[in-house]
Design a protein around this motif. Sequence first.
Motif, PDB file in Angstrom:
ATOM      1  N   PHE A  20      -7.945  -3.968   2.135  1.00 57.52           N
ATOM      2  CA  PHE A  20      -7.387  -4.302   3.492  1.00 57.52           C
ATOM      3  C   PHE A  20      -7.084  -3.008   4.038  1.00 57.52           C
ATOM      4  O   PHE A  20      -7.538  -2.907   5.297  1.00 57.52           O
ATOM      5  CB  PHE A  20      -6.343  -5.341   3.374  1.00 57.52           C
ATOM      6  CG  PHE A  20      -5.898  -6.259   4.406  1.00 57.52           C
ATOM      7  CD1 PHE A  20      -5.554  -5.549   5.674  1.00 57.52           C
ATOM      8  CD2 PHE A  20      -6.212  -7.523   4.329  1.00 57.52           C
ATOM      9  CE1 PHE A  20      -5.116  -6.320   6.795  1.00 57.52           C
ATOM     10  CE2 PHE A  20      -5.853  -8.201   5.582  1.00 57.52           C
ATOM     11  CZ  PHE A  20      -5.441  -7.904   6.666  1.00 57.52           C
ATOM     12  N   HIS A  21      -6.365  -2.350   3.508  1.00 64.02           N
ATOM     13  CA  HIS A  21      -5.862  -0.910   3.918  1.00 64.02           C
ATOM     14  C   HIS A  21      -7.204   0.178   4.220  1.00 64.02           C
ATOM     15  O   HIS A  21      -7.354   0.513   5.372  1.00 64.02           O
ATOM     16  CB  HIS A  21      -5.000  -0.219   3.254  1.00 64.02           C
ATOM     17  CG  HIS A  21      -4.428   1.081   3.595  1.00 64.02           C
ATOM     18  ND1 HIS A  21      -3.757   2.187   2.985  1.00 64.02           N
ATOM     19  CD2 HIS A  21      -4.177   1.380   5.131  1.00 64.02           C
ATOM     20  CE1 HIS A  21      -3.194   3.036   3.529  1.00 64.02           C
ATOM     21  NE2 HIS A  21      -3.914   2.628   5.071  1.00 64.02           N
ATOM     22  N   GLY A  22      -8.122   0.028   3.529  1.00 66.48           N
ATOM     23  CA  GLY A  22      -9.477   0.655   3.891  1.00 66.48           C
ATOM     24  C   GLY A  22     -10.058   0.126   5.028  1.00 66.48           C
ATOM     25  O   GLY A  22     -10.673   1.086   5.782  1.00 66.48           O
TER      26      GLY A  22
ATOM     27  N   ALA B 113       0.918  -1.208   0.025  1.00 64.77           N
ATOM     28  CA  ALA B 113      -0.031   0.022  -0.004  1.00 64.77           C
ATOM     29  C   ALA B 113       0.865   1.171   0.045  1.00 64.77           C
ATOM     30  O   ALA B 113       0.583   2.319  -0.149  1.00 64.77           O
ATOM     31  CB  ALA B 113      -0.835  -0.016   1.306  1.00 64.77           C
ATOM     32  N   ARG B 114       2.158   1.015  -0.196  1.00 64.82           N
ATOM     33  CA  ARG B 114       3.288   1.948   0.199  1.00 64.82           C
ATOM     34  C   ARG B 114       2.986   2.959   1.408  1.00 64.82           C
ATOM     35  O   ARG B 114       3.067   4.330   1.243  1.00 64.82           O
ATOM     36  CB  ARG B 114       3.154   3.209  -1.155  1.00 64.82           C
ATOM     37  CG  ARG B 114       3.219   2.381  -2.372  1.00 64.82           C
ATOM     38  CD  ARG B 114       3.089   3.260  -3.619  1.00 64.82           C
ATOM     39  NE  ARG B 114       3.834   2.386  -4.782  1.00 64.82           N
ATOM     40  CZ  ARG B 114       3.540   2.834  -6.138  1.00 64.82           C
ATOM     41  NH1 ARG B 114       3.380   4.015  -6.343  1.00 64.82           N
ATOM     42  NH2 ARG B 114       3.969   2.113  -7.293  1.00 64.82           N
ATOM     43  N   GLY B 115       2.630   2.228   2.511  1.00 67.03           N
ATOM     44  CA  GLY B 115       2.581   2.850   3.819  1.00 67.03           C
ATOM     45  C   GLY B 115       1.164   3.080   4.115  1.00 67.03           C
ATOM     46  O   GLY B 115       0.227   3.309   3.499  1.00 67.03           O
ATOM     47  N   LEU B 116       1.214   2.558   5.365  1.00 68.52           N
ATOM     48  CA  LEU B 116      -0.327   2.663   6.065  1.00 68.52           C
ATOM     49  C   LEU B 116      -0.486   3.873   6.731  1.00 68.52           C
ATOM     50  O   LEU B 116       0.528   4.596   7.100  1.00 68.52           O
ATOM     51  CB  LEU B 116      -0.361   1.483   7.387  1.00 68.52           C
ATOM     52  CG  LEU B 116      -0.287   0.031   6.807  1.00 68.52           C
ATOM     53  CD1 LEU B 116      -0.161  -0.876   7.912  1.00 68.52           C
ATOM     54  CD2 LEU B 116      -1.397  -0.234   5.812  1.00 68.52           C
ATOM     55  N   ARG B 117      -1.658   4.313   6.687  1.00 68.21           N
ATOM     56  CA  ARG B 117      -2.060   5.542   7.407  1.00 68.21           C
ATOM     57  C   ARG B 117      -3.206   5.390   8.501  1.00 68.21           C
ATOM     58  O   ARG B 117      -4.443   5.397   8.322  1.00 68.21           O
ATOM     59  CB  ARG B 117      -2.905   6.658   6.303  1.00 68.21           C
ATOM     60  CG  ARG B 117      -1.743   7.193   5.324  1.00 68.21           C
ATOM     61  CD  ARG B 117      -2.431   7.972   4.184  1.00 68.21           C
ATOM     62  NE  ARG B 117      -3.293   7.438   3.489  1.00 68.21           N
ATOM     63  CZ  ARG B 117      -3.308   6.439   2.377  1.00 68.21           C
ATOM     64  NH1 ARG B 117      -1.866   6.192   2.198  1.00 68.21           N
ATOM     65  NH2 ARG B 117      -4.018   5.971   1.710  1.00 68.21           N
ATOM     66  N   LEU B 118      -2.525   5.041   9.763  1.00 65.29           N
ATOM     67  CA  LEU B 118      -3.467   4.597  10.834  1.00 65.29           C
ATOM     68  C   LEU B 118      -3.022   5.508  12.152  1.00 65.29           C
ATOM     69  O   LEU B 118      -2.386   5.078  13.000  1.00 65.29           O
ATOM     70  CB  LEU B 118      -3.341   3.055  10.961  1.00 65.29           C
ATOM     71  CG  LEU B 118      -3.499   2.207   9.879  1.00 65.29           C
ATOM     72  CD1 LEU B 118      -2.860   0.807  10.093  1.00 65.29           C
ATOM     73  CD2 LEU B 118      -4.839   2.281   9.542  1.00 65.29           C
ATOM     74  N   PRO B 119      -3.541   6.615  12.302  1.00 67.39           N
ATOM     75  CA  PRO B 119      -2.964   7.659  13.223  1.00 67.39           C
ATOM     76  C   PRO B 119      -3.306   7.132  14.685  1.00 67.39           C
ATOM     77  O   PRO B 119      -2.373   7.194  15.506  1.00 67.39           O
ATOM     78  CB  PRO B 119      -3.674   8.850  12.978  1.00 67.39           C
ATOM     79  CG  PRO B 119      -5.037   8.571  12.036  1.00 67.39           C
ATOM     80  CD  PRO B 119      -4.360   7.500  11.338  1.00 67.39           C
ATOM     81  N   ASN B 120      -4.506   6.695  14.832  1.00 65.15           N
ATOM     82  CA  ASN B 120      -4.648   6.109  16.370  1.00 65.15           C
ATOM     83  C   ASN B 120      -3.823   5.105  16.469  1.00 65.15           C
ATOM     84  O   ASN B 120      -3.603   4.772  17.735  1.00 65.15           O
ATOM     85  CB  ASN B 120      -6.394   5.953  16.274  1.00 65.15           C
ATOM     86  CG  ASN B 120      -6.973   7.265  16.123  1.00 65.15           C
ATOM     87  OD1 ASN B 120      -6.830   8.115  16.986  1.00 65.15           O
ATOM     88  ND2 ASN B 120      -8.114   7.171  15.339  1.00 65.15           N
ATOM     89  N   LEU B 121      -4.036   3.868  15.943  1.00 63.87           N
ATOM     90  CA  LEU B 121      -3.259   2.632  16.056  1.00 63.87           C
ATOM     91  C   LEU B 121      -1.641   3.039  16.008  1.00 63.87           C
ATOM     92  O   LEU B 121      -0.991   2.518  17.011  1.00 63.87           O
ATOM     93  CB  LEU B 121      -3.434   1.405  14.941  1.00 63.87           C
ATOM     94  CG  LEU B 121      -4.839   1.051  14.906  1.00 63.87           C
ATOM     95  CD1 LEU B 121      -5.128   0.222  13.560  1.00 63.87           C
ATOM     96  CD2 LEU B 121      -4.992   0.127  16.199  1.00 63.87           C
TER      97      LEU B 121
END
Length: 384
Positions: free
Chosen positions: A294-296, A39-47
């Motif tokens: 999956f990322h979504g 995904a070229r990097g996850l964007r999951l600020p809370n996790l």
Amino acid sequence: MRRRAVVVVLDAVGAGALPDAADYGDAGTNTLAHVAELARGLRLPNLQRLGLGSILPLQGVAPAEAPAVHGRLHPLGPGKDSTTGHWELMGVAARTPRPTYPNGFPPSVIDAIEQASGRRVVCNAPTDGIAVIEQYGERALRDGALIVYTSQDSVLQIAAHTDALPATELHGLCARVRKLMVGEHAVGRVIARPFDGAPGAFERTRERRDFALAPTSRSHLDELREAGVQTHAVGKVGQLFGGRGFARQHPGATNAEAIASTTRLMDELDEGFVFTNLIETDQVYGHRNDVAGFHGALREIDAAVGEWERLLRPGDLFVLTADHGCDPAHPGTDHTREYAPLLALFDGHDGRRHDGPLADVGASVLRWLAGRDAPAVPGAPFVP
């Protein structure tokens, strides 16, 4: 003080290959790391803030400055499916692997299904659940045939078109088949897979139902019930335990529905245990190698985590974990034998790393809510 515990299982969100992964053909797997890479990097600020990037290196997820208790958990027994993972979280570890069918089920099993249903069976092979209804769905609709298939896991799945066999009747059939699958054929789960639609546009419905074996030993759920703790299952969790150990079961056929049920319970309950499964990282995206989906789904979960944090009260234990992996970078579409991530928030936590068995989750819930341990059940608490 009234206390609550919430355990949320991110289905199939594995955190790296277990030492015996090669025995399952899963060497080098790492669901989270490979989803992040693809995904070229996850964007999951809370996790990220809770410490997901402190558990293992993840592209796009930096280590946290002040993480929750974090680490990786491993099973004590064999297997790599949802039943195995959820049972292990509550201290039930299988001694021997459940039967699998890489060449399909033997004639005796198929004959028993046809006799129990009065319908013809088609397929009888390990395959993907979406591909199988595309290939055999028209016959199921036209002839009322049952699509019987399996995977690398110990499962027997029966798909039927709702116009030929209504979902409630399929559920009844699968309950009867569950009673037939005993002894050498005691599969972990018999799964009903209703689908509808026209040829070329078949879709699985929300009326999936899992018929699992009853847990084979005493669990932390049994201990909680005996201690008078109210236990709530969200999603397929209750089905995985055959209903044993839960006072109430709540809807969660989709992530949105399970998130809503969990949010409502956290808002309304003053005490008790909530055990939630978020299914779509497995069922919808993991088995289809859908990295973007999956990322979504992870981003949707991340947003829910932010809301759940706001609903936490003094005296709450909040745990995020998984049951196995489903690595999109691995050949095929089956589950993978991996560690589960652990993130845990509770009063007085010091952000330390905790690596141990999956059963440590159930042991921690029991100590947190009942104020005692269960020496006869596997697991060591990570809470005071």
